[in-house]
Design an enzyme around this catalytic site. Sequence first.
Site, PDB file in Angstrom:
ATOM      1  N   CYS A  95       4.986  -3.596  -6.356  1.00 15.30           N
ATOM      2  CA  CYS A  95       6.088  -3.976  -5.483  1.00 15.30           C
ATOM      3  C   CYS A  95       6.289  -5.495  -5.559  1.00 15.30           C
ATOM      4  CB  CYS A  95       5.730  -3.535  -4.066  1.00 15.30           C
ATOM      5  SG  CYS A  95       7.071  -3.695  -2.919  1.00 15.30           S
TER       6      CYS A  95
ATOM      7  N   ASP B 212       1.358  10.901   5.559  1.00 11.34           N
ATOM      8  CA  ASP B 212       0.379   9.928   5.060  1.00 11.34           C
ATOM      9  C   ASP B 212       0.357   8.691   5.964  1.00 11.34           C
ATOM     10  OD1 ASP B 212      -1.586   8.897   3.455  1.00 11.34           O
ATOM     11  OD2 ASP B 212      -0.225   8.151   1.904  1.00 11.34           O
TER      12      ASP B 212
HETATM   13  P1  ADP Z   1       3.023   3.732  -3.759  1.00  7.00           P
HETATM   14  O1  ADP Z   1       3.964   4.657  -3.116  1.00  7.00           O
HETATM   15  O2  ADP Z   1       3.091   3.707  -5.228  1.00  7.00           O
HETATM   16  O3  ADP Z   1       1.621   3.861  -3.251  1.00  7.00           O
HETATM   17  P2  ADP Z   1       3.515   1.721  -1.872  1.00  7.00           P
HETATM   18  O4  ADP Z   1       4.674   2.173  -1.088  1.00  7.00           O
HETATM   19  O5  ADP Z   1       2.202   1.946  -1.222  1.00  7.00           O
HETATM   20  O6  ADP Z   1       3.504   2.286  -3.318  1.00  7.00           O
HETATM   21  O7  ADP Z   1       3.665   0.173  -2.147  1.00  7.00           O
HETATM   22  C1  ADP Z   1       2.689  -0.566  -2.837  1.00  7.00           C
HETATM   23  C2  ADP Z   1       2.451  -1.888  -2.158  1.00  7.00           C
HETATM   24  O8  ADP Z   1       3.650  -2.623  -2.161  1.00  7.00           O
HETATM   25  C3  ADP Z   1       2.084  -1.777  -0.706  1.00  7.00           C
HETATM   26  O9  ADP Z   1       0.717  -1.656  -0.517  1.00  7.00           O
HETATM   27  C4  ADP Z   1       2.591  -3.091  -0.161  1.00  7.00           C
HETATM   28  O10 ADP Z   1       1.636  -4.107  -0.378  1.00  7.00           O
HETATM   29  C5  ADP Z   1       3.795  -3.369  -0.985  1.00  7.00           C
HETATM   30  N1  ADP Z   1       5.024  -2.927  -0.295  1.00  7.00           N
HETATM   31  C6  ADP Z   1       5.569  -1.689  -0.286  1.00  7.00           C
HETATM   32  N2  ADP Z   1       6.688  -1.675   0.449  1.00  7.00           N
HETATM   33  C7  ADP Z   1       6.867  -2.929   0.907  1.00  7.00           C
HETATM   34  C8  ADP Z   1       7.842  -3.571   1.742  1.00  7.00           C
HETATM   35  N3  ADP Z   1       8.886  -2.902   2.228  1.00  7.00           N
HETATM   36  N4  ADP Z   1       7.716  -4.887   2.003  1.00  7.00           N
HETATM   37  C9  ADP Z   1       6.659  -5.559   1.507  1.00  7.00           C
HETATM   38  N5  ADP Z   1       5.705  -5.023   0.744  1.00  7.00           N
HETATM   39  C10 ADP Z   1       5.793  -3.735   0.439  1.00  7.00           C
END
Ligand code: ADP
Length: 662
Positions: free
Chosen positions: A75, A184
């Site tokens: 991200c 989750d």
């Molecule tokens: P995945 O679905 O592949 O596990 P995530 O949704 O957990 O991915 O996102 C990975 C990382 O990206 C998160 O742990 C966070 O650190 C960062 N992240 C995700 N969404 C956001 C957001 N809206 N703003 C800031 N950081 C984000």
Amino acid sequence: MESACYIQSHPYAGNLQGADIYRTSTLSSPAAPRTPKPDMTRAPQQPTCKIITDPCTGRTYSKGRLLGKGGFARCYEMTEISTNKIYAVKVIPHSRVAKPHQREKIVNEIELHRDLSHKHVVKFSHYFEDAENIYIFLEICSRKSLAHIWKARHTLLEPEVRYYLKQIISGLKYLHLKGILHRDLKLGNFFINENMELKVGDFGLAARLEPLEQRKKTICGTPNYLAPEVLYRQGHGPESDVWSLGCVMYTLLCGTPPFETSDLKETYRCIKQVKFTLPACLSSAARHLIVGILKRSPSERLTLDQILEHEFFTKGYTPDKLPPSSCVMVPDLHPPNPARSLFTKVAKSLFGKNKSKAKKAPSEEKEEISKLVTGLVKTSICRQLSYKTVDGNEVAPVAGLALTASSSPVEALTEEASGKSVSRSIRGSLVGSSDAFEDCVTASGVMETALDVLKNCLSSMPKEEGKPTCLARHEPFVWVSKWVDYSNKYGFGYQLSNRSIGVLFNNGTHMVLPANHRNVHYNLTNSRHFVFPTSAVPEQLQGQMSILQYFASYMEKNLMKGGDLPCQEEGTKPLLLLLQWVKTEHALLMLFNNGTLQVNFYNDHTKLILCKPQDSYLLTYINRDRNSQTFLLSSLAETGCSADMLHRLKYAVKLLQQKAAC
Ligand code: ADP
């Protein structure tokens, strides 16, 4: 009656100061100039520069810092070039979602997330693909997630937990109303934006709510937070999200998930049997609520509305807003204090103005000693206490011993300390107690003796500088390696070289947590000493216990050890108690119940420690480079010492003289 000498705090007394305040990261280069206040709650900026173009619309985005990594995605912060709008963009390489079920997960995530619009749900903006990646544009949450906060803080205060839970519940109610199960819910999926608002995110495992019989029976979610019915493959319902919420609440308050074990099978067994412990540190409302949420049967579990109606929320204070510093430090939430908050002070001590104080011109040191001391003792002096050394007083546990309000002064003192009315009696499992101290050691006694000893030494010293031989080996002694003055609110905290932590509270009571953390020692003014197992500290002392723990974690995280003297393991030695501390503009003086005197000089971090571990007095000097040398006081008297050390010795004597005259 003890002689209570309580000198009104000077404004300086409120300054949170550890003589050795440095971020550990700056240790290697203490002289390096300080960069403009870094925001500790953010990830460091990464120098990347790549332009991403949406092949359909032609809109361009510049790729910024990496925000985090997930299962499939990385991200990044991305800025739309034409509008300067910043997004969090999940970048998923096609190669990572080549298999149909993987792609299906992404499609599902987009499908469920794209139509959601709620203050406490991460806003989905848009998405596109290019030859390499899928890009999902989300509302940016610049302060990362509750997982990051938890990592830095381990436990949060109840008002903070209420603050976050209310927002999670608000977002979750919206999702459930829209017929979406998150499936989750975990700390890492609660994102925090610039304004410290919480947003539920990551819909990678989300699903539409189906009638009971049509629910998918797959086990998904984070192992620690899985509900029993999910493990029994009975399907995931809204109640299963509620279960996870209970696990989140528990983790934030207690520091670890309720069913965490080193073995996944064991964790699952504990979940199925709903086997968890409620630490004594939890308030009864919090315990009651957790028990109401973590019910094995989904139908018995509290609903989101019932949770909000629970006394944990209705009776407890919830802040409207949390300071960003609370991502890494305990916030200063109560009582409201218009004066500078702890965090301002901490930040200033770490990064700001206060440091300039530490770099005083050396010429200042050369001023007349008497001039330095006279009129400078304007900082706080805690109420003079007298304690007896409590040696070997621990007796067999007296389970459930109740100290009633009428029989114990604990209550009154705690009341005084917290400023709250305490009406219940103290109940605690006392490990031991002692009272009727006979040969009390008083701060003034220690002060007088130290003064005599040092004066004698100085008067016998030859006039010229000397080069005394330091001891290659000496009896071990305990000294203060870290300290924090938070006396404008609570008291003075210190860490000893044997790793025990003590707090001398403003009301004169004293709490010590030895290095093994097994028991907590609570000392009442001039009279009684109680020992409680750490897990069973009476409710009335919980506030002071939290303050002690706060001091401990603050010192652990933010303060550097005061010198190179060896850290000693706690032995069977008597409990060392700080009797009194005195701050001047230049130095901090501390007196202990074993006769030890320590003087820390702020500007160059030098220290003097006078102690008598056996028959002879030892004087230790920790120099600017934090190297220590220990001398027999008698040999110093014969050979003299360096000008630096002499200067400090004279300062200490003047200070003691002035205090003794008070
Ligand atoms: P995945 O679905 O592949 O596990 P995530 O949704 O957990 O991915 O996102 C990975 C990382 O990206 C998160 O742990 C966070 O650190 C960062 N992240 C995700 N969404 C956001 C957001 N809206 N703003 C800031 N950081 C984000």
